[in-house]
Write a protein that holds these residues in place. Structure first.
Motif, PDB file in Angstrom:
ATOM      1  N   ASP A  69      -4.734  -8.282  -5.951  1.00 47.20           N
ATOM      2  CA  ASP A  69      -3.908  -7.499  -5.015  1.00 47.20           C
ATOM      3  C   ASP A  69      -3.282  -8.406  -3.958  1.00 47.20           C
ATOM      4  O   ASP A  69      -2.100  -8.272  -3.634  1.00 47.20           O
TER       5      ASP A  69
ATOM      6  N   LYS B 166       0.819  -1.215   0.000  1.00 45.69           N
ATOM      7  CA  LYS B 166       0.000   0.000   0.000  1.00 45.69           C
ATOM      8  C   LYS B 166       0.849   1.259   0.000  1.00 45.69           C
ATOM      9  O   LYS B 166       0.327   2.376   0.039  1.00 45.69           O
TER      10      LYS B 166
ATOM     11  N   GLN C  25       2.699   2.579   2.256  1.00 39.31           N
ATOM     12  CA  GLN C  25       2.855   3.360   3.484  1.00 39.31           C
ATOM     13  C   GLN C  25       4.330   3.446   3.851  1.00 39.31           C
ATOM     14  O   GLN C  25       4.777   4.363   4.510  1.00 39.31           O
TER      15      GLN C  25
END
Lengths: 334, 334, 334
Positions: free
Chosen positions: B301, B34, B36
């Protein structure tokens, strides 16, 4: 225009301010491309380089531009083995593949396909050519080259004179370039092609409506005070037959003798490449290779800078690139 | 199961403990996927991504997973130009190519080929699909998706009810997934297919011998309290003729109306992808795209997470990944 | 020979001193290839890996060698979709593509093409094979292997005895290797092939003029005290017909029994690979896989070292590689 997180799909997205922004960033990329230094601002980022229609130079140029910013490249070439060939929609392909990278550069043979793909994508998509429709990074690199070449002669795009020669009907690049030029002031267009291959009326309308001057002619005649001579190739694949394409062969030939006869000594020669160098091609002769105004290889070099700029802008790192500067430790030919 | 330095060739290698270990590591990969944060734990490591049978999504997914851990990818696509086509044995190919990377992900059209290759390899090999035989990372990502989706509803795999629909005879994914589900407790299977395309008896035996309940039916009828509806595609390439394949087209169609009629509002829809979205396909209609229980893009994903976990485990870096955390400097769409 | 910024096009560029320099650098690359440590001296550098003729092993070997030095790889495979197929000259292709990387490795089906390309390139070009002409990195890795194998027996290239067997007419590798061996002292050549496939007279002349001894024979007979047995494959693609190629099949077969009969227990077996392992091939039998003197997979491993050395030398980083040493954090099979 806000680039961050945006798709780059068409030259129609750009106004003059946006273009100048891209070109300023592109200019800042030059020391990296010349290997005076390097940057790892995109270390760990992934480009999905999706060439569903193969194109060596455009594909490698995008990949190199991303590597020069420090990023990684995952690539796909060709359509026949892809899920698209099994009936997968562009939407599904986009939903899946946009989970595999941070940004996508995409070429596809069908007009409109890249925009359709972009609707399903969760990450920015840059159009690397969608059939006869658009190839915005080519138009931008052409215009960037024009600006750089004119600046070297103390001029700029406002007030310039461009001669476009050849197949102006099928040439995607001259259409897009003309649209971008219309965003500037007092450009003069000399459009040279046989009637059958003339610039489409929609482009002529755009030129006229933006208040620029243009001349349409079937022959390269007399002496032209053009700043730029933009030569195109016969798009053989767009003609009904090879014979029909062949009848136009050599009609737009440019060699040193023709150049000297019709152009000024400062006129810059451009071409979207590849040029056909076979003896019978009669397109853009090799004797021009020694002409310092032949800018065709500067065009492709500039393509890397423009693509670096678009990656940096859409990923929002354009202002921090130099914070990640590194030394180049290997030998670079001067 | 000791992952370090091991090949991942088959779902049969996994027991419940091993699966849960993989899934725990996969879950830790989420912040990296993701964006982050990022990691360069595998900086300098090389994946040999050998797709002797082309597959865009699986190939790119493996490559992306390795890039996300900081590694490099060397790739090969297709069989026709490889030495294998000139009579080189899989053993020789493996001996040579295992000198060029630190780990290999491999797809090949022939059943058993990846295991044969692995015998000659000096480095770990992960099976990316060997014909009709195995595709263990697909089975693992399916199961991981099931676990995640059920957890979101406060449930887990033990005690779940899965409906499998369509071509259960040729579908490699439903066979492997069934085997993995049998490692859990009290799973209920509803197997919906025409007799000609029924789940093979060997899989039925496995389900029965592990003490799970199952129902076999030819039609999607009544109301099913399934947690998961796993839809498959007609594997046209496995039928003797297109005509034979076509007679089953639409028999397993799923759209919003059919979903509402037969399933609960919480039933999760899965599919191995690609789905055929052509008008005549009648497989998994696009009107389901708005259904929040459509998990097909979460599946792909999750595939990246599972493949990251397998790379980290086989290369023995699963416990040190976060020691190499880095910041993400570019813009990420939320 | 000054390597920095130079092209590597032909074995004819090398004298003995240059070869020994390459081999010294190659030897220093071993700890990196064995993953005892890694280096990022070329972090940010880009290799253009241009395989206009596909070749999995050579392509991946070049790419891996560059990755092992810390660099990135942009790649192209095949000729059909390239601009060359549309009539672009090698000069234009080189001018364009040399703007996309720091160094190029190139394979092309036409003899002389890589040298022609190099004339247009602004960066170093390493020949990865140009048709029947040259494949200098193969010759260097063969010679490096010979040196390493002989050193393990306490010998060296000066004074060695090599038997070359098979199709010595079409085998590019035996021609190039012979030229390199002629730079050393007192080498003995035993050349075994049918008259129709004999070593070309130009190579024989080179051997003779450099004062080395040679024997030409049609059969593998008696007992040979060769240090090296270099077996070649029938280059089927160079024969007018499959039938003509087939008549030589099995005439140069090497298996454990034949090896024991004609060679010494220390004779090292080499082959340019791939070997044809189909039952009817009768080339280099799999029963030799257990023979510790079978060096064919050590050859391909050594290819990575030699290519690393050539990259380091042409990019001028050979003396600073270890200044950029990094630890390997992942598990490496011993």
């Amino acid at each position: 225009m806000n680039f961050k997180g945006s798709h780059i799909l068409s030259v129609n997205q750009f106004d003059r301010e946006a273009i100048e922004h891209v070109f300023n960033v592109a200019h800042q990329m030059l020391p990296y491309a010349k290997r005076q230094k390097r940057t790892n601002v995109l270390d760990g980022a992934i480009l999905g380089n999706l060439f569903f229609e193969p194109s060596t130079r455009t594909r490698v140029s995008f990949g190199t531009a991303f590597n020069l910013l420090g990023g990684e490249v995952r690539e796909t070439t060709g359509l026949s083995n892809s899920a698209l060939a099994k009936g997968e929609s562009l939407y599904d392909t986009a939903r899946v593949l946009s989970g595999y990278s941070d940004i996508i550069a995409m070429r596809h043979p069908d007009a409109g396909s890249v925009a359709e793909f972009a609707e399903g994508s969760r990450i920015p998509v840059i159009n690397g050519g969608d059939g006869a429709n658009e190839h915005p990074t080519q138009a931008l690199l052409d215009l960037y080259t024009i600006q750089k070449e004119l600046q070297a002669h103390g001029n700029n795009i406002d007030g310039m004179h461009i001669a476009m020669i050849g197949d102006l009907k099928h040439g995607r690049t001259v259409h897009s370039l003309s649209k971008l030029l219309c965003l500037f002031k007092n450009v003069r267009f000399t459009l040279i092609s046989p009637n059958e291959l003339a610039m489409p009326s929609s482009i002529i309308d755009t030129i006229q409506n933006s208040g620029h001057k243009f001349t349409i002619t079937e022959q390269l005649e007399g002496s032209l005070d053009a700043d730029i001579c933009y030569q195109t190739r016969i798009q053989e694949e767009r003609f009904p037959s090879q014979e029909e394409a062949n009848q136009y062969r050599g009609k737009f030939r440019l060699n040193q003798q023709i150049y000297t006869k019709h152009f000024q000594s400062k006129t810059v020669i451009m071409h979207p490449l590849p040029r056909d160098s076979r003896a019978e091609a009669n397109e853009l002769d090799n004797d021009l290779n020694l002409n310092p105004n032949l800018a065709i290889f500067r065009q492709t070099d500039n393509g890397v800078l423009v693509r670096m700029a678009l990656f940096a802008l859409t990923l929002g790192v354009d202002t921090i690139v130099s914070q990640f500067d590194q030394k180049v430790h290997w030998h670079v030919n001067s």
